[in-house]
Design a protein around this motif. Structure first.
Motif, PDB file in Angstrom:
ATOM      1  N   TYR A 340     122.619 116.761  85.079  1.00  0.00           N
ATOM      2  CA  TYR A 340     122.678 115.351  85.485  1.00  0.00           C
ATOM      3  C   TYR A 340     121.374 114.943  86.163  1.00  0.00           C
ATOM      4  O   TYR A 340     120.817 113.874  85.875  1.00  0.00           O
ATOM      5  N   ILE A 343     118.783 114.537  83.453  1.00  0.00           N
ATOM      6  CA  ILE A 343     118.987 113.290  82.704  1.00  0.00           C
ATOM      7  C   ILE A 343     118.348 112.130  83.462  1.00  0.00           C
ATOM      8  O   ILE A 343     117.612 111.310  82.893  1.00  0.00           O
ATOM      9  N   LEU A 379     121.163 111.458  77.527  1.00  0.00           N
ATOM     10  CA  LEU A 379     122.418 112.185  77.327  1.00  0.00           C
ATOM     11  C   LEU A 379     122.408 112.904  75.986  1.00  0.00           C
ATOM     12  O   LEU A 379     122.866 114.045  75.875  1.00  0.00           O
ATOM     13  N   LEU A 434     126.777 109.199  84.736  1.00  0.00           N
ATOM     14  CA  LEU A 434     125.519 109.915  84.560  1.00  0.00           C
ATOM     15  C   LEU A 434     124.640 109.871  85.801  1.00  0.00           C
ATOM     16  O   LEU A 434     123.990 110.861  86.151  1.00  0.00           O
TER      17      LEU A 434
END
Length: 459
Positions: A340, A343, A379, A434
């Motif tokens: 995460y 990302i 993602l 996210l």
């Protein structure tokens, strides 16, 4: 850890079946077979939905993932230095050579102790699973049996693992206390390692694989690089290394070979299908074409690049060239074990690359232009992109793919992601997950249809 079996999962799933495209499968039925492979995905509007739900409920195979839960594919982390886990977050303000010589190499040398290796690797695999990483590509150390132990931990805990015994055979490029004894022993140990890890796979439903692993060109002799290319070709094993990580490596390879890092790796037989090269921040357009044509993949490491790469990877350009690409944490040059976090960083550094950083340079000159990527693209890199890089059927909720999933509770008291009812559609739900998820939100992790981590049950 449960075993793979035929199940029907009822929940709301997000995935990115193609680059830049996200799908929300609300209240979907995802059915799996005895091997943990997805056989069908049925939405409420599809014919037969009610009958399928009823049949699964009556058979006792329905898994209801619950209100307030969303499900993402398991993450695919393409680059982790497993032995560096104890030093994550430490000494990242040091220059790369100091960080390696004073911190990293002394730490990695400790893994001659098999019990130390077992303790660290058991914890690392657990910590990554707890953060939703279901497939991981690992660097080990120069030691054979301790690195096999890393593969064994993946197999035992249910993580899909790709593991490499590192080769560092050049006496001029490595410390005397931590390197292969000779080029011949490095190659022989690599062949033995490949066989030992291959032998683990029949009893491992999710799979473990050996990886041919030259640390990077500066640590290996010409003979060693060529020998590793031969082993990869003969065994069909995966390959991993570093490519163009920073200015020093980039310049070193040109001085040694008179060609780019990518060209040198290709000439040694190491840039090929099933090759994953970390960083690649200095790739030219010609290098990008070589990656695309050879089938090799890039592991984008956005956090560690900020510390040691001296640049920002040209993700958008490489994707436009057709280069396979996924995301990676690069523990411990990347301090965070969370995909995460990577990302989020991938999105941020793409904007830095596009806009530039020095406000005293004219606006139309300070950035690289046309570089930004979205959270959906990031993602994809963390899931389906990594799957594409490894040529494995994972990374999305589509028939024929393994059911690898992380179940995220958006209603945790100390990590509420519900957004107070201001969401404007599913994309807002996904973005909040996210950008704000923490390990506490991830309640279950499934790999190949088997429940490998259940934080609620653990309580």
């Amino acid at each position: 850890m449960s075993l793979p079996s035929a199940r029907t999962f009822l929940g709301t799933f997000f995935h990115t079946p193609s680059y830049g495209k996200v799908e929300c499968l609300a209240n979907a039925l995802v059915e799996t077979d005895d091997s943990g492979t997805i056989t069908s995905v049925t939405l409420p509007a599809d014919e037969g939905y009610a009958e399928r739900e009823c049949a699964a409920r009556e058979a006792g195979t329905l898994v209801e993932l619950g209100e307030g839960k969303v499900v993402l594919p398991g993450f695919v982390d393409l680059h982790v230095h497993a032995p560096q886990w104890p030093q994550s977050g430490i000494a990242l303000d040091e220059p790369l050579n100091v960080w390696l010589d004073k911190r990293t190499f002394p730490l990695e040398s400790k893994y001659a102790d098999l019990e130390f290796a077992r303790r660290v690797y058991a914890d690392l695999v657990h910590q990554l699973l707890a953060r939703g990483t279901t497939t991981c590509m690992y660097f080990g150390t120069v030691h054979v049996e301790p690195t096999v132990e890393l593969a064994r931990q993946c197999a035992t805990q249910g993580q899909r693992g790709l593991v490499g015994k590192v080769v560092m055979d050049d006496p001029a490029g490595n410390p005397s206390f931590y390197r292969d004894a000779s080029t011949a022993s490095a190659l022989a140990d690599t062949e033995r390692f490949v066989g030992m890890v291959d032998a683990l796979r029949p009893g491992c439903a999710q799979g473990v694989w050996p990886v041919v692993t030259p640390r990077f060109i500066p640590s290996c002799t010409d003979e060693g690089l060529a020998g590793l290319g031969r082993i990869a070709n003969e065994s069909g094993a995966y390959v991993q290394s570093h490519c163009n990580e920073g200015q020093w490596e980039h310049d070193f390879v040109f001085e040694r070979f008179g060609k780019s890092d990518a060209e040198a790796l290709y000439d040694c037989g190491l840039l090929r299908e099933k090759s994953v090269m970390a960083h690649c921040t200095f790739l030219t357009e010609a290098d990008g074409r070589l990656f695309a044509e050879s089938g090799a993949a890039v592991a984008h490491c956005p956090i560690s690049n900020a510390y040691f790469a001296n640049s920002v990877a040209p993700v958008r350009r490489l994707r436009a060239q057709g280069v396979r690409m996924g995301l990676a944490t690069d523990i411990s040059g990347g301090f965070s074990p969370s995909m995460y976090d990577n990302i989020r960083q991938a999105v941020m550094v793409s904007r830095v690359r596009e806009d530039g950083v020095d406000a005293l340079v004219a606006q139309d000159e300070r950035g690289a232009g046309e570089s930004r990527i979205s959270s959906v693209e990031a993602l994809w890199l963390a899931t389906a992109g990594g799957a594409e890089a490894l040529r494995l059927p994972v990374g999305s909720f589509e028939p024929g793919r393994a059911f690898d999933a992380q179940v995220i509770d958006t209603r945790r008291p100390d990590a509420d992601l519900t957004g107070f009812g201001v969401f404007d559609g599913p994309r807002d739900v996904l973005d909040r997950v996210l950008y704000l998820s923490v390990p506490e939100n991830i309640r279950q992790v499934w790999v190949q249809g088997a429940l490998v981590l259940d934080k609620d049950e653990a309580r």
